[in-house]
Structure formats: structure tokens, C-alpha cells
Design an enzyme around this catalytic site. Structure first.
Site, mmCIF file in Angstrom:
data_model
loop_
_atom_site.group_PDB
_atom_site.id
_atom_site.type_symbol
_atom_site.label_atom_id
_atom_site.label_comp_id
_atom_site.label_asym_id
_atom_site.label_seq_id
_atom_site.Cartn_x
_atom_site.Cartn_y
_atom_site.Cartn_z
ATOM 1 N N ALA A 101 0.844 -1.199 0.000
ATOM 2 C CA ALA A 101 0.000 0.000 0.000
ATOM 3 C C ALA A 101 0.883 1.254 0.000
ATOM 4 O O ALA A 101 1.961 1.265 0.623
ATOM 5 C CB ALA A 101 -0.908 -0.006 1.220
ATOM 6 N N PRO A 102 0.455 2.294 -0.740
ATOM 7 C CA PRO A 102 -0.791 2.495 -1.499
ATOM 8 C C PRO A 102 -0.739 2.011 -2.947
ATOM 9 O O PRO A 102 -1.635 2.329 -3.710
ATOM 10 C CB PRO A 102 -0.974 4.003 -1.460
ATOM 11 C CG PRO A 102 0.424 4.540 -1.445
ATOM 12 C CD PRO A 102 1.244 3.551 -0.689
ATOM 13 N N ASP A 151 -0.299 -10.673 7.404
ATOM 14 C CA ASP A 151 0.949 -10.271 8.021
ATOM 15 C C ASP A 151 2.073 -10.852 7.174
ATOM 16 O O ASP A 151 2.086 -12.042 6.857
ATOM 17 C CB ASP A 151 1.012 -10.807 9.451
ATOM 18 C CG ASP A 151 2.189 -10.245 10.233
ATOM 19 O OD1 ASP A 151 3.265 -10.060 9.613
ATOM 20 O OD2 ASP A 151 2.048 -9.993 11.437
ATOM 21 N N GLY A 196 2.094 2.178 -5.304
ATOM 22 C CA GLY A 196 3.034 2.760 -6.260
ATOM 23 C C GLY A 196 4.007 1.731 -6.803
ATOM 24 O O GLY A 196 4.224 1.624 -8.018
ATOM 25 N N ASP A 214 -0.710 -6.257 2.041
ATOM 26 C CA ASP A 214 -0.475 -5.258 3.076
ATOM 27 C C ASP A 214 -1.158 -5.716 4.354
ATOM 28 O O ASP A 214 -2.298 -6.210 4.324
ATOM 29 C CB ASP A 214 -1.006 -3.888 2.668
ATOM 30 C CG ASP A 214 -0.356 -2.777 3.474
ATOM 31 O OD1 ASP A 214 0.683 -2.253 3.029
ATOM 32 O OD2 ASP A 214 -0.872 -2.443 4.560
ATOM 33 N N ASP A 252 9.531 -3.686 1.050
ATOM 34 C CA ASP A 252 9.755 -2.306 1.486
ATOM 35 C C ASP A 252 9.251 -2.240 2.917
ATOM 36 O O ASP A 252 8.084 -1.931 3.181
ATOM 37 C CB ASP A 252 9.002 -1.335 0.578
ATOM 38 C CG ASP A 252 9.348 0.115 0.886
ATOM 39 O OD1 ASP A 252 10.405 0.357 1.500
ATOM 40 O OD2 ASP A 252 8.558 1.000 0.525
ATOM 41 N N CYS A 301 12.795 3.355 4.029
ATOM 42 C CA CYS A 301 12.914 4.810 3.892
ATOM 43 C C CYS A 301 13.547 5.386 5.146
ATOM 44 O O CYS A 301 13.113 6.398 5.686
ATOM 45 C CB CYS A 301 11.552 5.441 3.624
ATOM 46 S SG CYS A 301 10.304 5.052 4.858
#
Length: 645
Positions: A369-370, A418, A372, A391, A435, A492
Site C-alpha cells: 500500500a498504497p 501479516d 506505487g 499489506d 519495502d 525509507c
């Protein structure tokens, strides 16, 4: 003779050329016009007409002794016969006595006009001597041309003078500027050579909250730390300066002390300041072209026609566009609603580019999610194969589904699990993208709350979750895939705890994987050493991205290659700390819900959880009360109290 002007000195000399000219005309009287005598002086002739010639002759008696005295006035006619002299004399006297003209009016100019006019008509030598009116005009024109030439020369000279003056001024200004720069440099050298005195803890300057004072102190301390041996004060240690610098940075940028210290030691001192400054500036808005529906050139042209100012995001991406300015909301254009592009940070392109999915592959995006990255994977697959977009947050899957439909993705399966459960749910993927959830220290410019709401416990919890997820991702990949067998781990975050530490843990726990190149031709290498920690040398193949260096969100990308589906047993060599860090996923009943074979460590952990589980007999009343409350609030059902026997 009365009424006649006295002869001037040198008159005979002046008249001699004229007498010669007149003698020539006398020798050939046939060529002399009859009216020549009347043209001696037009003005005098007109005046003589009023009084008549007879009165003029009577008034002026003839005397041969005075002819020589009159030669100055007659000029060119001094050599003529007596009749001519008498007639000219009569006209001259009439001009003298019968008019109001002054005697001074008949001077050399009068004689010159006479001869110029007569010579012009007769083309005699007088024209060559005195010149005609046309020649006078030509001479006047030539004089004017010469004056113009001299004027232009003077103007050029003045321009040259002005240029020289300006050049001298510029040279003087340049010299003054050079002297000023030299003086400033010397001043800076003197200032840099000055040692900064660190105030004491009870000093008023340290108690000041003025940001300008704090900023000045930060700059001075950074200057000292960059040249500590020469700039430090007395016996002050480096820790004294660093501790004061950390306090000032916390005050100036608004971080809590724990996070400030954690981020500060990642960079050199000067680079750390640049990093904190970059976090105060928003990153550029970027969009990703959806190649399932359009091409980047066509999309760029359509947006430019709407007044959007944009450029390619860089040579490293073929689908990214950077938006500088837009008169319309970039997330509400007809092209956006039609699914021609996706609003996506440039750093989010990197993990998908490192994954490099091939057509007809099965790919898992564990935290999608979302959408991309999932839709980017689908675009690279060209709607072939299969994309499992998972997700753990069910609410976020709504935006994931919406973007999949808008962008025209047809090979995606959306699921809500999960990520740590996936080896048991489904496996055998060609590629897996993880990610992972992280602290967000790379996107502080988007979420400033990270500065204050992250604590040591948060980093410990996130690090443990990331280690579990990366192991699950590795286990979900099929090493026998003909085209794949790759896992990409990304965050990130810029913290080592969430990046190199997690990758190093995965290499220890899963010896059947190795790190390979990410395929990204830019980015900073991952740390192989960080403070007291030493990591696997192959971690240098991973890539770090910083906002102050690459003008994108802070990011980390690592790529694994799974070489075997069999996990070598290293349970005897597992450290106690690693056993504590690894926590298996269990249900409320205490049963493991992740599938696959269980190691002895996992079995022991499950047994411990089962022993710690609730005792239903002791807590039956509490459990029943909580269930009754839950049913009443959600479905409006009231449970009857249990009857006791």
C-alpha cells in the site's frame, strides 16, 4: 578732390592685376558687351538713375592730374580710354552724391563682385582668379565636409577618451575589489586561526534560546571540530564540543536527544549539518508514467499543454517526471484520473528498478500500500505473470485497490496478511520485494513528527520486525526459478539499525543467500563498519540515498540472490542475542502460524508461549465479560448471564 575718398596705401599694387585684365578686354572691344559699363555696380546704377548723368558730370569736374588717384577705385578699368573713364566716373560720382549710400559701401567687395560677375559672363581670367559663385558654393561645401570630417574625428577622439576613462575606472574598481577580497581573506584567516572558547555550563550564552546565537555557536563548534588539533581550547576534549553541539542542534532543529545523537554519528560533522538542513526543505514532486496506458513523451506534452512545468527526473529513470510548477492540482488532472501517471516519490522507483521483474514471473510485494511499487511492477511485467500485492493494514488496501483499477493493472491479487505469515500462506515466488515498515528517518521533510515521536523502544521493535520480515521474504522465494530467485529489501530510513544491521542478520541466519549488485549506477555504498559494529564485506554492494546528496528521500536498497532452498543448520553457532531477537509468529492459542519446518529455537519459543498462555478456568469470568461487551458494542447482542448450578 572733394567728395572722393582718399587713396589708400598700396592701392596701385592691388589694382595692377585688375589693370592687366582690363587691358586685355580693351584690346578686343568686340567681345566686350555693350552693357558692361552699366554693370559696374548695380546698386550705384540705380542710384544714378534718380539724379541723371548730366548733373553728375556738372558736379564733378574732370582733372587729369587726379586720374592716378582714382585708380584705386576703378581697379580693372584704369587702363581704359577717357570716355569710359568719364562715364564710369560719372556713375561713381552719382552714386556718391545722388543717393544715401555711404562711401564705404563701394570698397574692395564691390570691385570683387564686379569682376566676378563680369568674368563669369565673359569666362575671362577673372573667374579663375576670384572664383565663381558655384565654386564658392563647392568650396563652402568642401569646407563643411572637412568640418564634418574633423567633427567626426573629434567625436571619435572623444569616444576613445571616454573608453579610456571607463577602462581606467573599471581597472581601478577591479583593483579595489581585489584588494578588498585579499583583506577579507586575511581577515578570515585570522578569524579561523582564532580559537573558539567554549562557554561554561552556567554561562548566559548557553542559557540563551535565541536561534541566531545558537546558529552562530553551531558554526563555531563545527569549525573547531573540523580542525580539532589546532582549534581546540586548552584541555577541552572532543566530547565536550560534541555534547554542546548536539544540544544546540536539538534546540535549533527540534529533534529529541536520542534521535539527534543517532543521526549525528552517521555522517561527518559538516555533512550532518547538511543533512539536517535538507530535512527542512521539501523534496521535489515527482510522478511516474504508467507505461500500460501511455508513454512519457506523450504524457509530458499533455501536461505541458495544461501549463505544467516539468522535466525528466534524471537519466537513471525512463518513466519519472519532476514537476516544478502547476496551475492545476497535479493529482486531479484528466490524465491522472485516466491512470496515465502515479504520484510517487523518486526514491520509491529504486527498489522496483533493483528488483527488475521479468515478464511472466510471479512477484510478491509484501508491504504494497498504497500501490506505487506494485503497479510499477505490473507495468514492467506488461500485465503478464502475477503480482501479489499484500499489506498488513486492511484499511490501506482500499487505496491499493483503487490505484490498481485506475492504472489498468490486470494481473494483481490484493491480499491482507501479516508479511511474516507468507511462507505458510503461499510461496515459490520468482521475486519478492520487501519495502519494510521503518522509522521514517529518511522522510522527515514529509513528516516532521518523526523528530520527536521516535524513541529507543521504537527502533528496537522496528528492527526486530524487519529481521523477521526479511527472513520470511527469503523463505518465500524459489531458488530454482529460471529467471528469478531475487529478494530486494528496502527502507525509507537512514539508520544503520534498520538497514545494514538487518541485512547482516539475514546473511547470518540464511547462509543460502548472498548479496548481489542492485544495478543502480548511483548512490552511496552501504557501511561495512559503523562505530563498534563490523558487517559482512559484501554489504558494500547495498546502496544508500540521502536528501542532501541526491535530492530525494533518504532510502536504503539491498538485493539478495537465493542460491538454494535448503537452509544449512547453524543452530549451534547462533548467539544468545540472536535467539532473543528472533520471535516466531504465534496465534493466541500459542500455535505457530507461519508454515514450513520449525527449528529447535522456534519450537522452544512456542513452548514458552504455550506455558505463559492464559488459564481459562481462572479467567473465565473476565473473558466472558469482555466477549459480552464486544458483542454488544459491535452487533447489539446481549448475552444472558450464565446460570450457576
Amino acid at each position: 578732390m572733394a567728395g572722393r575718398p582718399a587713396p589708400k596705401k598700396g592701392a596701385n599694387k592691388a589694382a595692377s592685376p585688375a589693370q592687366t585684365n582690363n587691358n586685355k578686354r580693351k584690346s578686343n572691344p568686340s567681345k566686350e558687351p555693350s552693357s558692361k559699363k552699366a554693370k559696374v555696380a548695380p546698386a550705384a546704377t540705380k542710384v544714378a538713375a534718380k539724379g541723371g548723368k548730366k548733373s553728375a558730370k556738372a558736379a564733378v569736374p574732370q582733372d587729369d592730374s587726379e586720374d592716378d588717384d582714382e585708380s584705386w577705385a576703378y581697379g580693372a578699368v584704369s587702363g581704359s580710354d577717357d570716355s569710359d573713364v568719364e562715364e564710369m566716373d560719372d556713375e561713381f560720382v552719382s552714386a556718391e552724391e545722388g543717393s544715401d549710400i555711404e562711401v564705404g559701401a563701394l570698397d574692395d567687395d564691390f570691385l570683387g563682385d564686379e569682376f566676378a560677375e563680369s568674368d563669369e559672363e565673359s569666362k575671362g581670367p577673372g573667374a579663375a582668379m576670384f572664383g565663381s559663385d558655384d565654386e564658392d558654393e563647392r568650396e563652402q561645401g568642401e569646407e563643411e565636409d572637412e568640418e564634418d570630417i574633423f567633427a567626426s574625428d573629434s567625436e571619435e577622439d572623444s569616444d576613445e577618451d571616454d573608453m579610456e576613462a571607463k577602462s581606467r575606472k573599471l581597472d581601478a574598481a577591479a583593483q579595489a575589489e581585489a584588494e578588498e577580497a585579499e583583506a577579507e581573506m586575511q581577515t578570515n584567516i585570522m578569524l579561523e586561526s582564532d580559537k573558539y572558547v567554549l562557554p561554561g555550563e552556567d554561562h548566559e550564552i548557553l542559557q540563551s534560546t535565541d536561534l541566531q546565537v545558537v546558529q552562530a555557536r553551531i558554526q563555531e563548534i563545527v569549525r573547531v571540530l573540523n580542525n580539532f588539533r589546532e582549534m581546540r581550547e586548552g584541555n577541552r576534549s572532543r566530547n565536550d564540543y560534541i555534547s554542546q553541539l548536539l544540544k544546540d542542534l536539538c534546540l535549533y532543529y527540534g529533534y529529541n536527544e536520542y534521535l539527534m545523537e543517532k543521526l549525528f554519528y552517521i555522517f561527518p560533522v559538516s555533512e550532518a549539518i547538511e543533512f539536517f538542513e535538507a530535512n527542512e526543505v521539501p523534496r521535489p514532486v515527482t510522478i511516474r508514467t504508467n507505461t500500460l496506458k501511455t508513454r512519457r513523451r506523450e504524457l509530458a506534452q499533455a501536461l505541458i499543454n495544461r501549463g505544467v512545468n516539468l522535466d525528466p527526473v534524471g537519466k537513471w529513470s525512463k518513466v519519472g517526471l519532476q514537476v516544478f510548477d502547476s496551475p492545476v492540482p497535479i493529482g486531479a488532472t484528466p490524465e491522472y484520473l485516466a491512470g496515465h501517471y502515479m504520484l510517487q516519490a523518486a526514491s520509491s522507483f529504486l527498489p522496483v528498478m533493483a528488483l527488475a521483474p521479468q515478464e511472466h514471473e510471479r512477484v510478491l510485494d509484501m508491504a504494497s500500500a498504497p500501490g506505487g511499487k506494485s503497479t510499477y511492477i505490473a507495468a514492467l511485467l506488461k500485465n503478464t505473470g502475477m503480482v501479489f500485492a499484500n499489506d498488513a493494514n486492511k484499511d490501506r488496501t482500499k487505496s491499493l485497490v483503487a490505484n490498481i483499477h485506475r492504472l489498468g493493472v490486470k494481473n494483481a491479487v490484493v491480499c491482507n496478511y501479516d508479511g511474516r505469515e507468507f511462507p505458510g500462506v503461499i510461496g515459490g515466488f520468482d521475486r519478492v520485494l520487501l519495502d519494510a515498515p521503518c522509522s521514517g528517518t529518511g522522510v522527515i521533510s514529509k513528516d516532521a513528527s518523526v523528530k520527536t515521536n521516535k524513541s529507543e523502544q521504537d527502533f528496537q521493535m522496528l528492527s526486530q520486525l524487519q529481521k523477521q520480515l526479511v527472513l520470511a521474504a527469503i523463505d518465500s522465494v524459489d531458488a530454482g526459478s529460471k529467471t528469478g530467485g531475487y529478494i530486494v529489501y528496502s527502507t525509507c530510513s537512514v539508520c544503520v539499525d534498520e538497514n545494514e544491521d538487518v541485512v547482516n542478520y539475514a546473511l547470518k541466519k540464511r547462509p543460502n543467500v548472498k548479496l548481489v549488485s542492485t544495478g543502480l549506477d548511483f548512490g552511496k555504498e552501504g557501511f561495512t563498519r559503523f562505530r563498534e559494529k563490523v558487517f559482512h564485506p559484501s554489504i558494500s554492494l547495498t546502496r544508500r540515498y540521502y536528501p542532501h546528496m541526491h535530492n530525494m528521500d533518504g532510502f536504503y536498497v539491498a538485493k539478495f540472490k537465493k542460491v538454494s532452498n535448503k537452509i544449512p543448520k547453524k543452530e549451534d553457532n547462533v548467539d544468545l542475542d540472536e535467539e532473543e531477537e528472533f520471535t516466531p509468529i504465534v496465534e493466541e492459542s500459542g500455535k505457530r502460524n507461519r508454515g514450513g519446518k520449525k527449528s529447535s529455537t522456534a519450537i522452544k519459543a512456542v513452548e514458552e508461549v504455550e506455558q505463559i498462555g492464559f488459564n481459562a478456568d481462572e479467567d473465565e469470568e473476565l473473558i466472558r465479560a469482555s466477549q459480552a461487551k464486544l458483542l454488544q458494542t459491535q452487533k447489539g447482542i446481549k448475552l444472558r448471564p450464565k446460570k450457576t448450578a
